[in-house]
Motif scaffolding. Sequence first.
Motif, PDB file in Angstrom:
ATOM      1  N   ALA A 114       0.883  -1.915  -0.166  1.00  0.00           N
ATOM      2  CA  ALA A 114       0.083  -0.247  -0.498  1.00  0.00           C
ATOM      3  C   ALA A 114       1.063   1.461  -0.044  1.00  0.00           C
ATOM      4  O   ALA A 114       0.708   2.038  -1.068  1.00  0.00           O
ATOM      5  CB  ALA A 114      -1.013   0.124   1.055  1.00  0.00           C
ATOM      6  N   ALA A 115       1.904   1.022   0.788  1.00  0.00           N
ATOM      7  CA  ALA A 115       2.706   2.169   1.256  1.00  0.00           C
ATOM      8  C   ALA A 115       3.626   2.354  -0.060  1.00  0.00           C
ATOM      9  O   ALA A 115       3.954   3.771  -1.342  1.00  0.00           O
ATOM     10  CB  ALA A 115       4.112   2.386   1.749  1.00  0.00           C
ATOM     11  N   LYS A 137       1.616   3.810  -3.032  1.00  0.00           N
ATOM     12  CA  LYS A 137       1.165   5.495  -2.571  1.00  0.00           C
ATOM     13  C   LYS A 137       2.405   6.211  -3.578  1.00  0.00           C
ATOM     14  O   LYS A 137       2.576   7.067  -3.782  1.00  0.00           O
ATOM     15  CB  LYS A 137       1.349   5.679  -1.219  1.00  0.00           C
ATOM     16  CG  LYS A 137      -0.264   5.355  -0.854  1.00  0.00           C
ATOM     17  CD  LYS A 137      -0.249   5.345   0.319  1.00  0.00           C
ATOM     18  CE  LYS A 137      -1.833   5.258   0.860  1.00  0.00           C
ATOM     19  NZ  LYS A 137      -2.117   3.751   0.776  1.00  0.00           N
ATOM     20  N   MET A 167       1.990   9.542  -6.383  1.00  0.00           N
ATOM     21  CA  MET A 167       1.715  10.128  -4.850  1.00  0.00           C
ATOM     22  C   MET A 167       0.232  11.083  -5.306  1.00  0.00           C
ATOM     23  O   MET A 167      -0.486  11.031  -4.798  1.00  0.00           O
ATOM     24  CB  MET A 167       2.290  10.878  -4.354  1.00  0.00           C
ATOM     25  CG  MET A 167       2.167  11.420  -3.298  1.00  0.00           C
ATOM     26  SD  MET A 167       1.530  10.287  -1.695  1.00  0.00           S
ATOM     27  CE  MET A 167       3.296  10.062  -1.460  1.00  0.00           C
ATOM     28  N   THR A 172      -2.452   9.005  -5.380  1.00  0.00           N
ATOM     29  CA  THR A 172      -3.501   8.332  -4.643  1.00  0.00           C
ATOM     30  C   THR A 172      -3.771  10.013  -3.853  1.00  0.00           C
ATOM     31  O   THR A 172      -5.783   9.963  -3.514  1.00  0.00           O
ATOM     32  CB  THR A 172      -2.220   8.435  -3.618  1.00  0.00           C
ATOM     33  OG1 THR A 172      -1.705   6.937  -4.368  1.00  0.00           O
ATOM     34  CG2 THR A 172      -2.621   7.850  -2.206  1.00  0.00           C
ATOM     35  N   TYR A 200      -7.577  10.936  -5.809  1.00  0.00           N
ATOM     36  CA  TYR A 200      -8.155   9.260  -5.088  1.00  0.00           C
ATOM     37  C   TYR A 200      -8.967   9.893  -3.364  1.00  0.00           C
ATOM     38  O   TYR A 200     -10.394   9.935  -3.588  1.00  0.00           O
ATOM     39  CB  TYR A 200      -7.906   8.278  -5.035  1.00  0.00           C
ATOM     40  CG  TYR A 200      -8.495   6.967  -4.970  1.00  0.00           C
ATOM     41  CD1 TYR A 200      -9.820   6.471  -5.457  1.00  0.00           C
ATOM     42  CD2 TYR A 200      -8.266   6.391  -3.915  1.00  0.00           C
ATOM     43  CE1 TYR A 200     -10.043   5.530  -5.402  1.00  0.00           C
ATOM     44  CE2 TYR A 200      -9.511   5.053  -2.998  1.00  0.00           C
ATOM     45  CZ  TYR A 200      -9.841   4.918  -3.928  1.00  0.00           C
ATOM     46  OH  TYR A 200     -11.468   3.481  -3.603  1.00  0.00           O
ATOM     47  N   ALA A 231      -2.249  12.140   1.405  1.00  0.00           N
ATOM     48  CA  ALA A 231      -1.742  11.026   0.920  1.00  0.00           C
ATOM     49  C   ALA A 231      -0.282  10.726   1.456  1.00  0.00           C
ATOM     50  O   ALA A 231       0.476   9.551   1.362  1.00  0.00           O
ATOM     51  CB  ALA A 231      -1.897  11.270  -1.026  1.00  0.00           C
ATOM     52  N   TRP A 232       0.548  12.018   0.568  1.00  0.00           N
ATOM     53  CA  TRP A 232       1.965  11.635   2.358  1.00  0.00           C
ATOM     54  C   TRP A 232       1.213  10.845   3.818  1.00  0.00           C
ATOM     55  O   TRP A 232       2.540   9.954   4.178  1.00  0.00           O
ATOM     56  CB  TRP A 232       2.465  12.576   2.026  1.00  0.00           C
ATOM     57  CG  TRP A 232       3.374  13.041   0.772  1.00  0.00           C
ATOM     58  CD1 TRP A 232       2.972  13.759  -0.284  1.00  0.00           C
ATOM     59  CD2 TRP A 232       4.771  12.635  -0.123  1.00  0.00           C
ATOM     60  NE1 TRP A 232       3.839  13.665  -1.020  1.00  0.00           N
ATOM     61  CE2 TRP A 232       5.076  13.266  -0.901  1.00  0.00           C
ATOM     62  CE3 TRP A 232       5.259  11.932   0.881  1.00  0.00           C
ATOM     63  CZ2 TRP A 232       6.364  12.235  -1.691  1.00  0.00           C
ATOM     64  CZ3 TRP A 232       6.389  10.851   0.758  1.00  0.00           C
ATOM     65  CH2 TRP A 232       7.021  11.765  -1.234  1.00  0.00           C
ATOM     66  N   ALA A 241      -0.357   9.005   5.164  1.00  0.00           N
ATOM     67  CA  ALA A 241      -1.028   7.863   4.770  1.00  0.00           C
ATOM     68  C   ALA A 241       0.118   7.212   4.406  1.00  0.00           C
ATOM     69  O   ALA A 241       0.488   5.470   5.304  1.00  0.00           O
ATOM     70  CB  ALA A 241      -1.953   7.510   4.124  1.00  0.00           C
ATOM     71  N   ALA A 242       1.115   6.981   3.790  1.00  0.00           N
ATOM     72  CA  ALA A 242       2.536   6.379   3.440  1.00  0.00           C
ATOM     73  C   ALA A 242       3.131   6.470   4.528  1.00  0.00           C
ATOM     74  O   ALA A 242       4.071   5.456   4.680  1.00  0.00           O
ATOM     75  CB  ALA A 242       3.024   6.896   2.393  1.00  0.00           C
ATOM     76  N   GLU A 244       2.064   4.103   6.934  1.00  0.00           N
ATOM     77  CA  GLU A 244       1.830   2.615   6.554  1.00  0.00           C
ATOM     78  C   GLU A 244       3.627   2.368   7.052  1.00  0.00           C
ATOM     79  O   GLU A 244       3.465   0.793   7.083  1.00  0.00           O
ATOM     80  CB  GLU A 244       0.641   2.187   4.779  1.00  0.00           C
ATOM     81  CG  GLU A 244       0.085   2.611   5.525  1.00  0.00           C
ATOM     82  CD  GLU A 244      -0.964   3.103   3.727  1.00  0.00           C
ATOM     83  OE1 GLU A 244      -1.801   3.089   4.056  1.00  0.00           O
ATOM     84  OE2 GLU A 244       0.259   2.897   2.648  1.00  0.00           O
TER      85      GLU A 244
END
Length: 139
Positions: free
Chosen positions: A21-22, A25, A29, A32, A35, A48-49, A51-52, A55
């Motif tokens: 997942a990371a 992303k 990026m 992501t 989305y 997005a950053w 979240a990455a 993760e």
Amino acid sequence: MGKTAAILLARLIFAGVFAMAAGFKFAGMGNTAGYIAAAGFPLPLLLAWLAAIFEVGLVLAFLSGAFFSEAALLAGAYVIFLAFAFHGPGHWQGNQAEFGFFVDHFTFLAGLLFAAVHGPGGVLAAKLGVLWRGRASAI
């Protein structure tokens, strides 16, 4: 020996899922962020950053066993948030497969909750954490 192998395999699976997942992303990026924006969230590139990076932290916790229970609980909350935000009831009308994606998040949650309660096992597990301190169960 079988329990130890199962625990280590489970930790690798958790780490692998979040690593993929990371990786997706980091590789896209902008996609992501698009989305995330399409779901109606503000500051999509920042989210997005974050979240990455989150993760990646989960991957490190699952691989090392450090703060394992805490990471599993946070991952569970994250997974359920993702289920509702990106695959929730509002998405089912246009695509019934979204319901399946939604339900899949709950099966993942079940595994994460089980892991959080039982810990990273006693092999290849750092003894760091706030929850279940000093307890490295072999399930």
